[in-house]
Design a protein around this motif. Sequence first.
Motif, PDB file in Angstrom:
ATOM      1  N   HIS A  76      70.978  97.499  39.666  1.00 54.21           N
ATOM      2  CA  HIS A  76      70.169  98.125  38.622  1.00 54.21           C
ATOM      3  C   HIS A  76      68.706  98.280  39.034  1.00 54.21           C
ATOM      4  CE1 HIS A  76      73.375  97.693  35.549  1.00 54.21           C
ATOM      5  NE2 HIS A  76      73.717  96.655  36.309  1.00 54.21           N
ATOM      6  N   LYS A 110      66.515  96.668  35.395  1.00 49.93           N
ATOM      7  CA  LYS A 110      67.396  97.704  34.866  1.00 49.93           C
ATOM      8  C   LYS A 110      66.647  98.652  33.940  1.00 49.93           C
ATOM      9  CE  LYS A 110      69.581  96.460  30.570  1.00 49.93           C
ATOM     10  NZ  LYS A 110      69.020  97.654  29.998  1.00 49.93           N
ATOM     11  N   GLY A 111      67.191  99.840  33.788  1.00 51.10           N
ATOM     12  CA  GLY A 111      66.589 100.843  32.916  1.00 51.10           C
ATOM     13  C   GLY A 111      66.603 100.417  31.462  1.00 51.10           C
ATOM     14  N   HIS A 140      71.388 106.619  38.274  1.00 51.34           N
ATOM     15  CA  HIS A 140      71.755 105.541  37.351  1.00 51.34           C
ATOM     16  C   HIS A 140      71.907 104.279  38.194  1.00 51.34           C
ATOM     17  CE1 HIS A 140      73.088 103.764  33.665  1.00 51.34           C
ATOM     18  NE2 HIS A 140      74.370 103.732  33.959  1.00 51.34           N
ATOM     19  N   LEU A 141      72.738 103.352  37.791  1.00 54.72           N
ATOM     20  CA  LEU A 141      72.979 102.191  38.635  1.00 54.72           C
ATOM     21  C   LEU A 141      73.794 102.620  39.850  1.00 54.72           C
ATOM     22  CD1 LEU A 141      76.157 101.174  38.152  1.00 54.72           C
ATOM     23  CD2 LEU A 141      75.164 100.596  35.959  1.00 54.72           C
ATOM     24  N   TRP A 142      73.811 101.790  40.894  1.00 53.66           N
ATOM     25  CA  TRP A 142      74.547 102.117  42.120  1.00 53.66           C
ATOM     26  C   TRP A 142      75.514 100.996  42.430  1.00 53.66           C
ATOM     27  CZ3 TRP A 142      74.097 100.729  47.634  1.00 53.66           C
ATOM     28  CH2 TRP A 142      74.767 101.632  48.474  1.00 53.66           C
ATOM     29  N   CYS A 183      67.554 102.144  43.460  1.00 47.57           N
ATOM     30  CA  CYS A 183      68.933 102.640  43.334  1.00 47.57           C
ATOM     31  C   CYS A 183      69.060 103.603  42.156  1.00 47.57           C
ATOM     32  CB  CYS A 183      69.917 101.485  43.178  1.00 47.57           C
ATOM     33  SG  CYS A 183      70.292 100.648  44.737  1.00 47.57           S
ATOM     34  N   ARG A 184      68.410 103.275  41.040  1.00 46.19           N
ATOM     35  CA  ARG A 184      68.473 104.170  39.884  1.00 46.19           C
ATOM     36  C   ARG A 184      67.843 105.514  40.206  1.00 46.19           C
ATOM     37  NH1 ARG A 184      65.605 102.849  35.838  1.00 46.19           N
ATOM     38  NH2 ARG A 184      64.558 101.009  36.650  1.00 46.19           N
ATOM     39  N   ARG A 185      66.717 105.523  40.904  1.00 40.80           N
ATOM     40  CA  ARG A 185      66.065 106.791  41.245  1.00 40.80           C
ATOM     41  C   ARG A 185      66.891 107.611  42.228  1.00 40.80           C
ATOM     42  NH1 ARG A 185      61.078 107.637  39.311  1.00 40.80           N
ATOM     43  NH2 ARG A 185      59.949 105.843  38.535  1.00 40.80           N
TER      44      ARG A 185
END
Length: 126
Positions: free
Chosen positions: A26, A111-112, A36-38, A30-32
């Motif tokens: 998260h 996390k987002g 989203h999550l990876w 990785c999100r960018r």
Amino acid sequence: MHTGSCLCGNVAFTVNGDIEPPNACHCGQCRRQSGHLWASCVTHQDNLSFTSSETLSWYCASDIAKRGFCRACGSFLFWQHNDEDTIAVSVGSLDEPTGLKLAQHIFVADKGDYYDIQDDLPQRAY
């Protein structure tokens, strides 16, 4: 053994050896990069071989790691720490059936704010 590829197929690979159960990352990077999550699973770098890698490129995302992607279709495929002999492989790039099950969430402190983690899997702050 697992096989996989990017979206366009220009980067194709085989993982022949032990592979850890996947985790969901998260972190902001990785999100960018993924949107989203990876989700990825870790294996020893010697277990990874390429049947095609003509468009594989690496991006130095930080001082400690690089990210492998296909420069033709943009698929984010790998994450590798500079000082380790393991490599994280995108679970989404693996051909099914994978037989893998998500094991944990990592970097949940980053996390987002637009989603909640709603399963009972272990959560690591980093």
